[in-house]
Write an enzyme that holds these catalytic residues in place. Structure first.
Site, PDB file in Angstrom:
ATOM      1  CG  HIS B 217      11.317 -19.613  23.437  1.00 33.63           C
ATOM      2  ND1 HIS B 217      10.890 -19.541  24.739  1.00 33.63           N
ATOM      3  CD2 HIS B 217      11.019 -18.407  22.887  1.00 33.63           C
ATOM      4  CE1 HIS B 217      10.339 -18.350  24.956  1.00 33.63           C
ATOM      5  NE2 HIS B 217      10.406 -17.652  23.846  1.00 33.63           N
ATOM      6  CB  SER B 221      16.081 -12.739  20.973  1.00 35.85           C
ATOM      7  OG  SER B 221      14.741 -12.922  21.318  1.00 35.85           O
ATOM      8  CE  LYS B 245      13.245  -2.384  25.553  1.00 32.50           C
ATOM      9  NZ  LYS B 245      14.586  -2.706  25.091  1.00 32.50           N
ATOM     10  CG  ASP B 246       7.519  -7.522  25.418  1.00 30.97           C
ATOM     11  OD1 ASP B 246       8.219  -6.809  24.675  1.00 30.97           O
ATOM     12  OD2 ASP B 246       7.585  -8.765  25.425  1.00 30.97           O
ATOM     13  CD  GLU B 289      -8.237  -2.093   3.387  1.00 31.57           C
ATOM     14  OE1 GLU B 289      -8.701  -1.082   2.837  1.00 31.57           O
ATOM     15  OE2 GLU B 289      -8.302  -2.294   4.603  1.00 31.57           O
TER      16      GLU B 289
HETATM   17  C1  HEM Z   1     -10.913 -15.409  14.164  1.00 34.28           C
HETATM   18  C2  HEM Z   1     -10.579 -14.255  13.866  1.00 34.28           C
HETATM   19  C3  HEM Z   1     -11.412 -13.344  13.028  1.00 34.28           C
HETATM   20  C4  HEM Z   1     -12.786 -13.309  12.878  1.00 34.28           C
HETATM   21  C5  HEM Z   1     -13.818 -14.195  13.493  1.00 34.28           C
HETATM   22  C6  HEM Z   1     -13.052 -12.226  11.986  1.00 34.28           C
HETATM   23  C7  HEM Z   1     -14.331 -11.836  11.573  1.00 34.28           C
HETATM   24  C8  HEM Z   1     -14.612 -10.793  10.713  1.00 34.28           C
HETATM   25  C9  HEM Z   1     -15.906 -10.383  10.295  1.00 34.28           C
HETATM   26  C10 HEM Z   1     -17.224 -11.011  10.710  1.00 34.28           C
HETATM   27  C11 HEM Z   1     -15.758  -9.328   9.460  1.00 34.28           C
HETATM   28  C12 HEM Z   1     -16.831  -8.553   8.734  1.00 34.28           C
HETATM   29  C13 HEM Z   1     -17.389  -7.416   9.513  1.00 34.28           C
HETATM   30  C14 HEM Z   1     -16.659  -6.114   9.240  1.00 34.28           C
HETATM   31  O1  HEM Z   1     -16.199  -5.857   8.131  1.00 34.28           O
HETATM   32  O2  HEM Z   1     -16.560  -5.306  10.138  1.00 34.28           O
HETATM   33  C15 HEM Z   1     -14.361  -9.072   9.342  1.00 34.28           C
HETATM   34  C16 HEM Z   1     -13.802  -8.067   8.601  1.00 34.28           C
HETATM   35  C17 HEM Z   1     -12.451  -7.900   8.401  1.00 34.28           C
HETATM   36  N1  HEM Z   1     -11.430  -8.633   8.965  1.00 34.28           N
HETATM   37 FE1  HEM Z   1     -11.655 -10.132  10.297  1.00 34.28          FE
HETATM   38  N2  HEM Z   1     -11.862 -11.648  11.621  1.00 34.28           N
HETATM   39  C18 HEM Z   1     -10.826 -12.323  12.242  1.00 34.28           C
HETATM   40  C19 HEM Z   1      -9.470 -12.080  12.128  1.00 34.28           C
HETATM   41  C20 HEM Z   1      -8.914 -11.193  11.239  1.00 34.28           C
HETATM   42  C21 HEM Z   1      -7.494 -11.018  11.015  1.00 34.28           C
HETATM   43  C22 HEM Z   1      -6.372 -11.770  11.697  1.00 34.28           C
HETATM   44  C23 HEM Z   1      -7.380 -10.039  10.052  1.00 34.28           C
HETATM   45  C24 HEM Z   1      -6.137  -9.404   9.410  1.00 34.28           C
HETATM   46  C25 HEM Z   1      -4.941  -9.590   9.572  1.00 34.28           C
HETATM   47  C26 HEM Z   1      -8.703  -9.606   9.701  1.00 34.28           C
HETATM   48  C27 HEM Z   1      -8.981  -8.621   8.772  1.00 34.28           C
HETATM   49  C28 HEM Z   1     -10.248  -8.158   8.461  1.00 34.28           C
HETATM   50  C29 HEM Z   1     -10.516  -7.059   7.560  1.00 34.28           C
HETATM   51  C30 HEM Z   1      -9.499  -6.229   6.781  1.00 34.28           C
HETATM   52  C31 HEM Z   1     -11.903  -6.899   7.537  1.00 34.28           C
HETATM   53  C32 HEM Z   1     -12.676  -5.859   6.772  1.00 34.28           C
HETATM   54  C33 HEM Z   1     -13.017  -4.727   7.688  1.00 34.28           C
HETATM   55  C34 HEM Z   1     -13.975  -3.761   7.043  1.00 34.28           C
HETATM   56  O3  HEM Z   1     -13.587  -3.016   6.155  1.00 34.28           O
HETATM   57  O4  HEM Z   1     -15.117  -3.773   7.453  1.00 34.28           O
HETATM   58  N3  HEM Z   1      -9.595 -10.332  10.438  1.00 34.28           N
HETATM   59  N4  HEM Z   1     -13.671  -9.981  10.112  1.00 34.28           N
END
Ligand code: HEM
Lengths: 252, 420
Positions: B217, B221, B245-246, B289
């Site tokens: 900002h 942009s 638009k968003d 992944e």
């Molecule tokens: C505060 C925010 C977040 C919390 C509290 C959180 C919490 C969790 C928890 C408890 C799991 C395990 C359960 C599961 O696998 O289903 C998980 C899995 C995962 N999270 Fe998050 N997550 C957050 C944000 C994010 C973000 C921003 C990303 C990626 C950019 C992310 C990517 C993943 C991935 C790739 C898995 C594995 C999924 C799977 O194969 O089961 N998470 N997350």
């Protein structure tokens, strides 16, 4: 807009890769499944027959730790039927007030009784090989349902020149071509209540359906909700597009 | 910032009271309502706000997952299955979170390539771009640690392979790895700290996103023409033009997102992660992944471990210095005929890297990975600096409005020109 879709498509081609990393095994034969596609559902008859195959055949070696008897309500068994099925098993419980473990008749809330107390016991009884838990098997293999069906119906004599190890069985669908599990299904191993002939193919198909349900019990509600969500979002997109055009009409 | 002056005559006494002490309404008016935005942004400018909404979705679903998840090697896998089977709509929350991670990367990759195509990283937006690269790195760390949490086979072996990379650091490498693991292999202490960090990092991302927006900002942009706004006739207020638009962009993207969540929830994942982690059985192919595959390909293209790790991190670092590697004064590829072609060559190069990253690192795949990795760096280190000096760029339009209005009259048939 078109470029956005193209870009998304390009991103997707990235993921087509991992599907190819299967090792040297024959490609599973493709079957038609009632649960394929966005409107697919499970065939209750097949699930109940498949449960019988699991119960009578596979459960002597394979556990299904994610499943409880009460889950069978989901595939059309009544409460009494479920109680009767559970009553056929004894499970360990305790400790009681005297601190002793005790055996009792299984209840609907118990997990499926597992055939062996632990992995070591399972291996000891199977020449060192481990009969895996089947709760998630359809999700845990590439092209799970077709793979399972092909594996169960794929036993045959090894081709000339191919030697099979001691206690192993030739099966071209298993990575490496030999598997420690002998052909588990023989014609008429079970008698279906609905008089469906218990051929090997029929049993393989039904037990695969049952295991597909076991792996994804939420599939039907997921797809049903999916159709509603998609319809809603498509209508919403259309409406927002109209609003956008109207708002932008004075800019160009 | 307006100094406490209410944007419109605020009538509500409570709002006046607040505004006098902290001018939130003036702030919102300035940054969400009046905020002057180039009038010619195309749909590629939707991807920033899309990334923002996905970050919110990830945090909300993540918190609900965390309420039901158990970070212990003995229970983690089963606790995720319990979410899938017993928790009300647990499957929906988990599938949104799981596929949301992929959606996040799809959106962010498009966002990054948009920046590369239109030269958005150039002065005065270098810091904005660098903050973006920081977000990207934090996202990768978050996603990597999240993938470990369900404690399947790929969780465990992915974690083992990636943490082991740090052992390539000379002298202190092995010590660092033991320190990261909290033991002598990936085990319960590793899972616990990964869960703690996976919960923390998204909030750090939120913080960096705020900085990203502050930087945005400051100068506003960039736009498809890559020229600065010359006056008020080049801009339109953010609201209602870009808010609507968003919104439209969100709805369309959610159709795409929902298709995965409801109809192919495991398409982007690996089946081996439905096998509980087993330190004694190594999967036939350990693949990360999909969104890590290009970097994984670069890592494996180098025969030397330290070299591979250095190049992999270098591939991200080189993005951060792109504003100084690109010597062209012209921002948008629309006026850089040679860069326009080489941009697409580079994009294809990245897709090829992603593809070979999923293949075994041998034979022809290895050769392709090496050529593509080399080209990746050549693009930044050789092409960008030289091309900016030698390329004959096309004449730039005098102003955004001049270009848009000329184009507009030529486009009457297709454009929503008349008011309904
Ligand atoms: C505060 C925010 C977040 C919390 C509290 C959180 C919490 C969790 C928890 C408890 C799991 C395990 C359960 C599961 O696998 O289903 C998980 C899995 C995962 N999270 Fe998050 N997550 C957050 C944000 C994010 C973000 C921003 C990303 C990626 C950019 C992310 C990517 C993943 C991935 C790739 C898995 C594995 C999924 C799977 O194969 O089961 N998470 N997350």
């Amino acid at each position: 807009m078109r470029r956005m879709i193209l870009a998304a498509a390009a991103a997707l081609t990235l993921v087509a890769g991992p599907a190819l990393a299967a090792g040297e095994a024959e490609h599973p034969r493709q079957q038609k499944w009632s649960f394929d596609g966005p409107f697919g559902t499970f065939d209750r008859g097949a699930l109940q027959r498949g449960f019988l195959v699991y119960k009578e055949v596979c459960s002597s070696c394979h556990a299904m730790q994610q499943k409880a008897y009460r889950h069978l309500a989901n595939i059309g068994f009544s409460e009494e039927e479920i109680r009767a099925i559970a009553a056929g098993y004894k499970v360990m419980d305790g400790p009681n007030d005297e601190g002793e473990m005790f055996e009792r008749t299984a209840r609907a809330s118990d997990r499926f009784k597992r055939p062996f107390a632990n992995e070591k016991a399972a291996r000891a009884a199977n020449n060192g090989a481990y009969p895996v838990d089947l709760s998630l098997i359809v999700k845990a293999r590439h092209d799970g349902a077709n793979y399972l069906y092909s594996l169960l119906t794929g036993y045959k004599a090894p081709p000339p020149g191919k030697t099979v190890g001691e206690g192993m069985h030739y099966n071209p669908y298993f990575p490496g071509g030999q598997i420690a599990m002998g052909a588990p299904l023989n014609a008429d191993a079970v008698t279906f209540a609905d008089n469906t002939p218990a051929t090997v193919e029929q049993m393989a198909k039904d037990v695969t359906s049952f295991l597909a349900w076991a792996a994804e019990p939420e599939m039907e509600s997921r797809k049903r909700m999916g159709v509603q969500v998609m319809l809603f979002l498509i209508v919403l997109s259309g409406m927002l597009y109209a609003v956008k055009r109207k708002v932008w009409a004075d800019v160009h | 910032m307006a100094h406490g002056t209410p944007p419109t005559q605020l009538t509500n006494p409570l709002m006046r009271w607040v505004e006098h002490r902290m001018p939130v309404f003036a702030f919102m008016d300035q940054h969400l309502n009046k905020y002057p935005t180039p009038r010619n942004l195309n749909y590629f400018w939707n991807f920033g706000s899309l990334a923002g909404i996905i970050l919110v979705i990830m945090i909300v679903t993540g918190i609900f997952l965390a309420m039901n998840y158990t970070a212990h090697t003995d229970y983690a896998f089963n606790s995720v299955e319990r979410i899938m089977r017993e928790v009300n709509y647990g499957w929906l929350i988990r599938y949104i979170h799981m596929n949301g991670a992929s959606m996040f990367f799809i959106v962010v990759y498009i966002h990054i390539f948009r920046g590369l195509y239109y030269g958005s990283y150039k002065s005065p937006r270098e810091l904005l771009w660098i903050l973006g690269v920081v977000i990207f790195v934090l996202m990768m760390a978050t996603a990597f640690m999240g993938y470990v949490l369900p404690w399947g086979q790929m969780s465990f072996w992915g974690a083992t392979v990636i943490t082991n990379l740090f052992s390539a650091i000379p002298v202190i490498g092995p010590e660092i790895v033991v320190w990261m693991w909290g033991g002598f292999s990936v085990d319960n202490p590793t899972l616990n700290r990964f869960f703690a960090l996976h919960f923390l990092l998204p909030f750090v991302i939120v913080g960096v996103v705020i900085l990203h927006l502050v930087a945005l900002h400051t100068h506003g942009s960039n736009n498809p023409l890559g020229i600065d706004k010359k006056g008020p006739q080049d801009a339109i207020p953010f609201h209602p033009y870009y808010t609507v638009k968003d919104m439209f962009g969100f709805a369309v993207f959610f159709v795409f997102f929902a298709a995965f969540v409801f109809f192919a929830p495991n398409y982007l994942g690996h089946p081996d992660n439905y096998i509980p982690a087993n330190p004694l059985v190594t999967p036939a192919h350990i693949v990360p992944e999909w969104y890590f595959l290009p970097f994984y390909a670069i890592l494996r293209a180098v025969p030397d471990k330290l070299g591979g790790v250095a190049l992999m991190f270098g591939a991200i670092a080189v993005l951060a210095v792109a504003p100084w590697l690109d010597t062209s004064k012209v921002r948008s590829a629309a006026f850089r005929p040679v860069y326009k072609i080489l941009f697409w060559v580079f994009a294809v190069c990245c897709v090829v890297l992603g593809w070979v990253g999923a293949m075994p690192a041998e034979g022809i795949y290895l050769t392709i990975a090496r050529i593509a990795s080399a080209y990746y760096f050549i693009h930044f280190l050789v092409i960008l600096p030289i091309l900016g000096k030698v390329e004959r760029t096309l004449p730039l339009p005098t102003s955004i409005s001049a270009a848009v209005l000329k184009q507009g009259s030529g486009m009457v048939a297709g454009a929503p020109a008349e008011k309904p």
